[in-house]
Scaffold this active site. Sequence first.
Site, PDB file in Angstrom:
ATOM      1  NE  ARG A  72     -54.102  41.567  -0.654  1.00 31.95           N
ATOM      2  CZ  ARG A  72     -53.333  40.682  -0.032  1.00 31.95           C
ATOM      3  NH1 ARG A  72     -52.017  40.845  -0.062  1.00 31.95           N
ATOM      4  NH2 ARG A  72     -53.853  39.654   0.601  1.00 31.95           N
ATOM      5  CB  THR A 125     -48.215  36.369   7.016  1.00 30.75           C
ATOM      6  OG1 THR A 125     -49.033  35.414   6.332  1.00 30.75           O
ATOM      7  CG2 THR A 125     -46.811  35.796   7.154  1.00 30.75           C
ATOM      8  CG  ASP A 129     -46.005  32.431   3.636  1.00 30.10           C
ATOM      9  OD1 ASP A 129     -45.905  33.388   4.427  1.00 30.10           O
ATOM     10  OD2 ASP A 129     -46.677  32.486   2.592  1.00 30.10           O
ATOM     11  NE  ARG A 171     -49.372  33.385  -0.195  1.00 27.96           N
ATOM     12  CZ  ARG A 171     -48.574  34.432  -0.267  1.00 27.96           C
ATOM     13  NH1 ARG A 171     -48.998  35.531  -0.843  1.00 27.96           N
ATOM     14  NH2 ARG A 171     -47.366  34.403   0.241  1.00 27.96           N
TER      15      ARG A 171
END
Length: 320
Positions: A72, A125, A129, A171
């Site tokens: 990140r 991922t 999404d 998520r």
Amino acid sequence: MKKIGVLTSGGDAPGMNAAVRAVVRKGIYHDLEVYGIYGGYAGLISGNIKKLELGSVGDIIHRGGTVLYSARCEEFKTKEGQQKGIEQLKKLGIEGLVVIGGDGSYMGAKKLTEQGFPCVGVPGTIDNDIPGTEFTIGFDTALNTVIDAIDKIRDTATSHERTFIIEVMGRDAGDIALWAGLAGGAETILVPEENFSMDDICDRLKKGSERGKKHSIIIVAEGVGSGVEISQKIKELTNYDTRVSVLGHMQRGGSPTASDRVLASRLGARAVELLIEGRGGRAVGIVKNELVDYDIIEALETKKHEIDMGMLKLSKELSI
């Protein structure tokens, strides 16, 4: 275009290495120099960039995770951080960038594109999404990991005549829960895209018990809430004995399935073709088994990921 870069960012997903391999070898096939950015956007800012050769991506197609690593990076969310990244690319003469990751990674690619640096996004991922593509790299592998866990948990649920609640990742998207729940024969599937009632869940458990059913499986997408909290509410309303399994990050690991390896290879190669064609600012995807590409800025600003509500309806009909 003579030089391109490739990075992976955000949460890792099985098949990312296959995509990196495809970018590198497709690029070299077309006489490009390909550079790997290590550690995502943080590595881009710090200049952790190395030229990759054919052998650099040998024997990685079957490996989970990402050999380029991921991290990140709050600094990259700022315009100053983005400019630092662009300067690092310009130092090496890199003219285009392939970004493999989820919507956060796409946002970084969008920012670079807006500042005139051509990027192409590749959807990597497990959450599935990303708007504009039916499937993302890593989803199929994660799905099979969850299904394998459901099968094993069902064995012990049957032996002990209990209700098991399985919390899965995703998520804010319910794709993993929906697909795994339908494939695993779950009695109840809870996804963030649909409101649910604890009374309805308990009624289904009671009806199953009344017809002699000895156990139940409830799949909970993490975007819905905590599996532990749902278990406690069921206990309060029914006094049924429940157990909770939170599968967690095991869903991100493992050797990618054949489906993910093929998808990653196709998408990675197409991303390189777009850069060669001078078509930066795009994202690649797959729709009805055909490769597609679309404006990355438009996709992030106007499109919304949706799940197949017909599948959710079918799961309820089959789990009566």
